[in-house]
Motif scaffolding. Structure first.
Motif, short mmCIF file in Angstrom:
data_model
loop_
_atom_site.label_atom_id
_atom_site.label_comp_id
_atom_site.label_asym_id
_atom_site.label_seq_id
_atom_site.Cartn_x
_atom_site.Cartn_y
_atom_site.Cartn_z
N THR A 117 1.79 6.67 -2.80
CA THR A 117 2.42 5.82 -1.78
C THR A 117 3.47 6.54 -0.93
O THR A 117 3.46 6.40 0.30
CB THR A 117 3.04 4.57 -2.44
OG1 THR A 117 2.01 3.80 -3.06
CG2 THR A 117 3.75 3.70 -1.41
N SER A 161 7.42 1.46 -0.21
CA SER A 161 7.12 0.30 0.63
C SER A 161 5.61 0.20 0.82
O SER A 161 4.94 1.15 1.20
CB SER A 161 7.80 0.47 2.00
OG SER A 161 7.45 -0.59 2.86
N GLY A 162 5.08 -0.96 0.52
CA GLY A 162 3.63 -1.15 0.63
C GLY A 162 2.86 -0.63 -0.57
O GLY A 162 1.63 -0.51 -0.51
N LYS A 223 -1.56 -2.58 4.57
CA LYS A 223 -0.82 -1.41 4.06
C LYS A 223 -0.19 -0.61 5.21
O LYS A 223 0.98 -0.23 5.16
CB LYS A 223 -1.77 -0.50 3.28
CG LYS A 223 -1.15 0.83 2.85
CD LYS A 223 -2.19 1.79 2.33
CE LYS A 223 -3.04 2.38 3.43
NZ LYS A 223 -2.35 3.43 4.20
N LEU A 226 2.81 -2.46 6.67
CA LEU A 226 3.97 -2.43 5.77
C LEU A 226 4.67 -1.09 5.81
O LEU A 226 5.90 -1.01 5.87
CB LEU A 226 3.51 -2.74 4.33
CG LEU A 226 3.32 -4.21 3.95
CD1 LEU A 226 2.63 -4.32 2.61
CD2 LEU A 226 4.65 -4.93 3.93
N CYS A 236 4.51 -8.51 0.84
CA CYS A 236 3.12 -8.34 1.26
C CYS A 236 2.68 -9.49 2.16
O CYS A 236 2.06 -9.29 3.19
CB CYS A 236 2.22 -8.24 0.04
SG CYS A 236 0.47 -8.16 0.41
#
Length: 280
Positions: A117, A161-162, A223, A226, A236
C-alpha cells in the motif's frame, strides 16, 4: 526424457517489475481517467494531452514507485501462492482443486496488497501529478522521497490510506491472474490439443487478464481515489458515495447501469494493461 520445469516465486516479482516497465504508460493513463470527477476525456485524448503538456517521458512518471510496489506487493503474493501451491501439489501428487487455488490466491493477494500500500499510494500520487497545476503538484523526486515525505508531513497512518481497498483489490487481482491462469492452463493442456509452450501461455494469460480486470475494476477506482485524496474521503464508503450514490448515478443504476461509474479508467485500457502484465 520429459523436461521438468521448476518455478521460483522470486521470478514472479522480477517479471512483475519487467511488466511494470512495459505497461506503466497504460497504468498512468488509467489513473488519470479514474481521478476525473466527470468523464471529460477518453483514453487516447488523455494520452495525447499528457504527451503534449509534459512530453513523452511524462508517461513514465512514477516508474520508481511502480517498481517499488511490484517488489513489495507482487513479490509477496507470488511467494505465498507459488510456495504453498507447489508444496500442496507435491504432497497430493497432482494439481490443487480450483477452489483451493482461489482461496490461496485471495490470501496471498490480500497480504501483498496491504504490504504494498505505501508504494502504491506514492505511485498513484506521482502519476496524477502530471495533470495537476504546478502549484498543486507534490513533486516527489522518486519513490523513497515520496515515502519519507508522506511519513514526515502526513504521518505514518497516511502511508496506509486506502489499505483496505488495496488489499481487497490485491486479492481479486491475484485470484484472476494466478489461480485463473493456473486453471486455464490446466484445462488447455487437458484438451490434448495444446502442449506446454508459449502459445498455451499466451491463451492462459489472456483468460487470466480478462478475469482479473472484471474482478478488480470497481475496487481499483475506489483505491485510486482514496490514495490520491487530500482528506476529503475519511473512510472507504466516502470514496464510493460521490461516485455511486449521487442522484444522477442512482437513476442510472435503476436503468441497469450500476457499474457505469466504476467503468471509469476505461475498461479497454485496464484490460490491455492486465493482459499485457499477465503475459509478461
Amino acid at each position: 526424457m520429459t523436461e521438468t520445469r521448476v518455478s521460483r516465486w522470486y521470478f514472479g516479482g522480477i517479471a512483475s517489475c519487467a511488466a511494470a516497465c512495459c505497461t506503466h504508460p497504460l497504468d498512468l493513463i488509467k489513473v488519470h481517467l479514474q481521478t476525473q470527477q466527470e468523464v471529460k476525456m477518453r483514453m487516447t485524448s488523455m494520452a495525447t494531452q499528457v504527451v503534449r503538456s509534459d512530453g513523452l517521458l511524462a508517461l513514465y512518471n512514477g516508474l520508481s514507485a511502480s517498481l517499488c510496489r511490484q517488489m513489495t506487493y507482487s513479490m509477496t503474493r507470488f511467494a505465498i501462492y507459488e510456495t504453498v501451491r507447489d508444496k500442496i501439489s507435491s504432497r497430493n501428487q497432482g494439481p490443487m482443486p480450483f477452489y483451493q487455488k482461489i482461496l490461496l490466491a485471495a490470501f496471498g493477494g490480500l497480504t501483498g496488497g496491504f504490504i504494498g500500500t505505501p508504494a502504491d499510494m506514492v505511485n498513484v500520487r506521482m502519476q496524477n501529478d502530471v495533470k495537476l497545476p504546478p502549484e498543486l503538484r507534490r513533486n516527489y523526486a522518486h519513490a523513497l522521497d515520496g515515502l519519507l515525505r508522506v511519513w514526515n508531513e502526513e504521518g505514518i497512518r497516511k502511508l496506509f490510506s486506502g489499505a483496505s481497498m488495496a488489499a481487497s483489490r490485491g486479492a481479486m487481482v491475484t485470484v484472476g491472474q494466478l489461480s485463473c491462469y493456473d486453471q486455464a492452463k490446466q484445462l488447455l493442456l487437458g484438451t490434448g490439443l495444446m502442449t506446454d509452450n508459449i502459445f498455451t501461455h499466451i491463451f492462459a494469460s489472456l483468460i487470466a487478464g480478462g478475469c482479473a480486470t472484471v474482478l478488480c475494476q470497481p475496487m481499483d477506482v475506489v483505491k485510486t481515489r482514496l490514495m490520491n485524496s487530500k482528506g476529503e474521503y475519511r473512510r472507504c464508503g466516502g470514496a464510493i458515495c460521490p461516485s455511486v450514490l449521487s442522484a444522477a448515478l442512482i437513476s442510472r443504476a435503476l436503468r441497469g447501469q450500476l457499474l457505469v461509474p466504476f467503468g471509469r479508467g476505461k475498461l479497454i485500457c485496464h484490460m490491455s494493461r492486465k493482459t499485457s502484465h499477465s503475459y509478461v
